[in-house]
Motif scaffolding. Structure first.
Motif, PDB file in Angstrom:
ATOM      1  N   LYS A 291       0.519  -0.849   0.200  1.00  0.00           N
ATOM      2  CA  LYS A 291       0.038  -0.044   0.239  1.00  0.00           C
ATOM      3  C   LYS A 291       0.624   0.988   0.042  1.00  0.00           C
ATOM      4  O   LYS A 291       0.851   2.273  -0.363  1.00  0.00           O
ATOM      5  CB  LYS A 291      -1.217  -0.083   0.948  1.00  0.00           C
ATOM      6  CG  LYS A 291      -2.636  -1.087   0.794  1.00  0.00           C
ATOM      7  CD  LYS A 291      -2.784  -0.817   2.677  1.00  0.00           C
ATOM      8  CE  LYS A 291      -3.891  -1.635   2.378  1.00  0.00           C
ATOM      9  NZ  LYS A 291      -4.952  -1.844   3.781  1.00  0.00           N
ATOM     10  N   LEU A 292       1.263   1.278   0.841  1.00  0.00           N
ATOM     11  CA  LEU A 292       2.541   2.137   0.935  1.00  0.00           C
ATOM     12  C   LEU A 292       2.918   2.394  -0.068  1.00  0.00           C
ATOM     13  O   LEU A 292       3.420   3.982  -0.966  1.00  0.00           O
ATOM     14  CB  LEU A 292       4.079   1.794   1.972  1.00  0.00           C
ATOM     15  CG  LEU A 292       4.341   3.657   2.435  1.00  0.00           C
ATOM     16  CD1 LEU A 292       4.094   4.601   2.203  1.00  0.00           C
ATOM     17  CD2 LEU A 292       5.701   2.483   3.462  1.00  0.00           C
ATOM     18  N   ILE A 293       3.964   1.350  -1.165  1.00  0.00           N
ATOM     19  CA  ILE A 293       4.940   1.604  -1.921  1.00  0.00           C
ATOM     20  C   ILE A 293       3.548   2.292  -3.503  1.00  0.00           C
ATOM     21  O   ILE A 293       3.971   2.920  -4.159  1.00  0.00           O
ATOM     22  CB  ILE A 293       5.590   0.808  -2.526  1.00  0.00           C
ATOM     23  CG1 ILE A 293       6.475  -0.124  -1.932  1.00  0.00           C
ATOM     24  CG2 ILE A 293       5.955   0.221  -4.148  1.00  0.00           C
ATOM     25  CD1 ILE A 293       7.077  -1.644  -1.740  1.00  0.00           C
ATOM     26  N   GLY A 294       2.384   2.288  -3.238  1.00  0.00           N
ATOM     27  CA  GLY A 294       1.568   2.305  -4.347  1.00  0.00           C
ATOM     28  C   GLY A 294       1.409   3.575  -3.343  1.00  0.00           C
ATOM     29  O   GLY A 294       0.403   4.279  -5.008  1.00  0.00           O
ATOM     30  N   GLN A 295       1.424   3.835  -2.390  1.00  0.00           N
ATOM     31  CA  GLN A 295       0.990   5.772  -2.468  1.00  0.00           C
ATOM     32  C   GLN A 295       2.014   6.520  -2.744  1.00  0.00           C
ATOM     33  O   GLN A 295       1.957   7.608  -3.317  1.00  0.00           O
ATOM     34  CB  GLN A 295       1.116   6.124  -0.869  1.00  0.00           C
ATOM     35  CG  GLN A 295      -0.694   5.199  -0.902  1.00  0.00           C
ATOM     36  CD  GLN A 295      -0.673   5.820   1.022  1.00  0.00           C
ATOM     37  OE1 GLN A 295      -0.027   5.073   1.001  1.00  0.00           O
ATOM     38  NE2 GLN A 295      -1.813   4.921   0.789  1.00  0.00           N
ATOM     39  N   LEU A 296       3.246   5.576  -3.097  1.00  0.00           N
ATOM     40  CA  LEU A 296       4.347   6.926  -4.307  1.00  0.00           C
ATOM     41  C   LEU A 296       5.074   6.671  -5.052  1.00  0.00           C
ATOM     42  O   LEU A 296       5.322   7.593  -5.441  1.00  0.00           O
ATOM     43  CB  LEU A 296       6.135   6.291  -2.554  1.00  0.00           C
ATOM     44  CG  LEU A 296       5.513   6.615  -1.062  1.00  0.00           C
ATOM     45  CD1 LEU A 296       7.166   6.152  -0.447  1.00  0.00           C
ATOM     46  CD2 LEU A 296       5.848   7.983  -0.700  1.00  0.00           C
ATOM     47  N   LEU A 297       4.502   5.467  -5.670  1.00  0.00           N
ATOM     48  CA  LEU A 297       4.884   5.259  -6.749  1.00  0.00           C
ATOM     49  C   LEU A 297       3.711   5.308  -7.641  1.00  0.00           C
ATOM     50  O   LEU A 297       2.923   5.104  -7.478  1.00  0.00           O
ATOM     51  CB  LEU A 297       5.696   4.312  -6.973  1.00  0.00           C
ATOM     52  CG  LEU A 297       7.406   4.363  -6.577  1.00  0.00           C
ATOM     53  CD1 LEU A 297       8.114   2.761  -7.118  1.00  0.00           C
ATOM     54  CD2 LEU A 297       8.422   5.619  -6.596  1.00  0.00           C
TER      55      LEU A 297
END
Length: 112
Positions: A104-110
């Protein structure tokens, strides 16, 4: 039984071949125990007996006699195995939760 120092036995166990198995004569143990030992030493883990099967076979070998040490040891091994399975299940669930958070965090950042 093997007339070797302990460190040499450990080294042979760590680096087969040849496989390091103690020789136990029929005079030293009942044939049923020897057969059970050989089953437990099977190289294919799926062909090895489970703790429940080992426990049942020891019950048959002792023929109802009190075998407190063996019974206690087998119960302890069963508990240990069960606790390990529970711990692995818990840790796997925790890992999955953390993996989901990371995704989820990677999806929000990238960008997708």
């Amino acid at each position: 039984m093997m007339d070797m120092p302990a460190h040499e036995i450990v080294e042979r166990l760590k680096k087969p071949p040849p496989l390091c198995r103690p020789f136990v004569s029929v005079d030293e143990a009942p044939a049923e125990c020897l057969n059970l030992m050989n089953e437990c030493w099977n190289e294919d883990p799926s062909k090895r007996p489970s703790f429940d099967e080992i426990f049942k076979q020891f019950r048959g070998i002792s023929r109802g006699k009190k075998a407190n040490i063996i019974d206690s040891m087998l119960r302890m091994l069963e508990q240990y195995s069960s606790n390990l399975e529970d711990l692995i299940r818990e840790r796997t669930d925790e890992l999955e939760v953390e993996r989901t958070k990371t995704d989820k965090l990677i999806g929000q950042l990238l960008p997708k």
